[in-house]
Design a protein around this motif. Structure first.
Motif, PDB file in Angstrom:
ATOM      1  N   ASN A  29       0.827  -1.297   0.044  1.00  0.00           N
ATOM      2  CA  ASN A  29      -0.077  -0.140   0.107  1.00  0.00           C
ATOM      3  C   ASN A  29       0.764   1.258   0.063  1.00  0.00           C
ATOM      4  OD1 ASN A  29      -2.246  -1.429  -0.345  1.00  0.00           O
ATOM      5  ND2 ASN A  29      -3.006  -1.063   1.873  1.00  0.00           N
ATOM      6  N   LYS A  85      -2.578  -3.088   4.497  1.00  0.00           N
ATOM      7  CA  LYS A  85      -3.395  -3.778   3.716  1.00  0.00           C
ATOM      8  C   LYS A  85      -4.475  -4.703   4.427  1.00  0.00           C
ATOM      9  CE  LYS A  85      -3.689  -5.740  -0.534  1.00  0.00           C
ATOM     10  NZ  LYS A  85      -4.271  -5.033  -1.569  1.00  0.00           N
ATOM     11  N   ASP A  94      -6.808  -0.447   0.533  1.00  0.00           N
ATOM     12  CA  ASP A  94      -5.800  -0.445  -0.270  1.00  0.00           C
ATOM     13  C   ASP A  94      -5.267   0.991  -1.040  1.00  0.00           C
ATOM     14  OD1 ASP A  94      -5.897  -3.548  -1.621  1.00  0.00           O
ATOM     15  OD2 ASP A  94      -8.059  -2.845  -1.803  1.00  0.00           O
TER      16      ASP A  94
END
Length: 521
Positions: free
Chosen positions: A144, A196, A209
């Motif tokens: 991410n 995440k 995300d």
């Protein structure tokens, strides 16, 4: 055999075990009255499609029915009923046991619509985090992290010509390097914001995300340079219609100068307005001191800008935490920071608290709202990014959960509820765009003490004011425009003490003006 099944059903029923169910779709024109061995009850689920639910008293009876019905030409399809795994609850290891603050801030309900990361048009949503350092190799974070698309990793060249060589995820302003100091605090902050989600690992961030731009800072000069970096990336995105740069919508400031004021740090403080004009909001943690920052000061939360949200820390008892700063004027809302759980350095996980933990929930809320399906918000983000930022800010501050411990200690008197903010944003999106700013109603009119001014505005900054003029055109009263709440802007107008008669109303907010009249009795 039938006697055996009857006895089995009777025994199971008497022992109060839960019935098992089969979902059957019968072929059209076949006999839906067909009895199935061992069935207890049935009901039509979708009559038009001949779909029934058949209940059984035991798993054995259920499986025998499956064997009986599977080869039958009277059945189009059948399946065993079961509880579903709700995908809005991430499957990360510590979500259920340690991350109750995400639920308390409304993220579990907001995830029913979107878990964040991209706009409805597929654009990556980016947040920028300024902190001492980060574990950028943490397995729950690395996916991410924002990746600069214009840089070629490891070629030791400034491919995008922005003055930073190989600035892949941001920059270490402390050491002028793309290698970050390993720091627990920063790793905890980005874990709350964007670990995440739903990856069967560790914890979930507020956005599953999201793309996180990370910038290491230690001094005010580092902060100023970082904001310059962020501003350049978002301005480039704006000027190229998204072909270059980054769609940065928020920055997180879990740092500050306790007792300092924006007047003391005018360069630093002035950047929040510049960021806002480009479309970037900032969520800032207030002081970890049990004091009124309106009186004692706190940098940056006392900066007089509409593009910064001051955040206090709320404990697990949903009350202002004992070591959190507060301020009716400068602290906007509370968020449940205390007893959070996040990522730690070297791939570990652990507890996190303080106002530093509260701010990332608000930063995450800003980012999540940009992923709400709302074409008019994205149009604003392209054509008037400051207006889009204020719309998101307004949704967050207008939707807080009332909290008595914050009533006179924050501007909203409430705690973050991102799901309600999301609902309000979606509602305002459905209202469409107003052509001209206007006062749509004055209630009551005539009025003796107070009236409400209903407008068609969705966005309204704190800089708004109301001017009252008498029938001779003389200014008789000027007051700040105080929001009442709702999807569109409603303002409170004080007419107490005015002489009876006819008055004209002028509402000014930035470069917009709306007019109406009121009769005072």
């Amino acid at each position: 055999m039938k006697a055996f099944y009857f006895l089995l059903v009777l025994l199971v029923t008497l022992s109060s075990l839960n019935a098992q169910s089969l979902i059957v779709q019968w072929e059209e024109g076949k006999d839906l009255e067909r009895k199935v061995v061992g069935e207890e009850s049935r009901r039509l689920l979708v009559p038009s499609l001949h779909i029934e639910q058949i209940d059984f008293a035991s798993e054995d009876a259920l499986h025998l029915a499956v064997k009986e019905l599977s080869p039958c030409t009277c059945v189009r399809a059948l399946e065993i009923d079961r509880k579903v795994d709700f995908r809005t609850d991430p499957n990360d290891d510590f979500y259920g046991s340690e991350q109750g603050n995400l639920i308390r801030a409304g993220f579990d309900r907001a995830w029913d619509l979107t878990s964040g990361g991209k706009t409805s048009e597929g654009t990556d949503i980016v947040v920028a985090i300024l902190d001492a350092g980060f574990d950028v190799e943490h397995p729950d974070l690395e996916e991410n992290l924002w990746v600069n698309p214009e840089e070629i990793p490891g070629d030791f060249r400034d491919n995008d010509g922005n003055g930073y060589v190989d600035d892949i995820h941001g920059w270490n302003m402390i050491d002028d390097s793309n290698v970050y100091p390993l720091n627990t605090h920063g790793t905890q902050v980005i874990g709350l914001l964007g670990a995440k989600g739903n990856n069967n690992r560790g914890v979930s961030g507020t956005n599953w995300d999201i793309k996180m731009m990370v910038l290491s800072i230690s001094t005010i000069s580092n902060i100023v340079e970082s904001y310059g970096y962020i501003l350049a990336q978002r301005q480039l995105y704006n000027s190229t219609d998204g072909r270059e740069g980054a769609f940065i919508v928020a920055t997180n400031a879990s740092f500050g100068v306790e007792g300092g004021t924006c007047e003391d740090f005018a360069v630093w403080g002035g950047l929040y307005e510049e960021l806002g004009r480009a479309g970037v909001l900032t969520a800032a943690a207030t002081a970890n001191q049990n004091w009124d920052v309106d009186m004692f000061g706190d940098m940056p939360t006392d900066c007089p800008t509409d593009f910064l949200i001051g955040v206090a820390n709320v404990g697990t008892d949903d009350r202002l935490y004992r070591s959190s700063g507060f301020g009716k004027e400068n602290i906007d809302l509370g968020a449940p920071g205390e007893e959070s759980y996040s990522t730690l350095t070297r791939g570990r996980y652990g507890p996190f608290g303080s106002t530093s933990a509260a701010a990332p929930y608000v930063t995450g809320a800003i980012a999540l709202l940009y992923s709400t399906p709302c074409p008019s918000l994205l149009d604003r983000a392209r054509n008037d990014p400051a207006s889009a930022a204020l719309l998101v800010r307004d949704a967050i501050l207008s939707s807080t959960v009332p909290n008595t411990s914050l009533t006179f200690r924050t501007a909203t008197g409430g705690s973050l509820d991102v799901a309600e903010a999301q609902r309000m944003l979606a509602e305002s999106c459905n209202l469409g765009e107003a052509v001209d700013f206007a006062i749509t109603a004055v209630r009551p009119n005539p009025a003796a003490e107070e009236a409400l001014l209903e407008t068609n505005a969705i966005v309204f900054s704190e800089s708004g004011r109301i001017d009252l003029f008498d029938s001779m055109g003389r200014l008789v009263r000027q007051q700040s425009a105080i929001r009442v709440g709702g999807a569109t802007v409603t303002l409170r107008l004080n007419v107490a003490g005015l002489a009876s008669g006819w008055y004209s109303i002028l509402v000014t907010e930035r470069d917009r003006v709306a007019r109406s009249v009121i009769v005072v009795r």
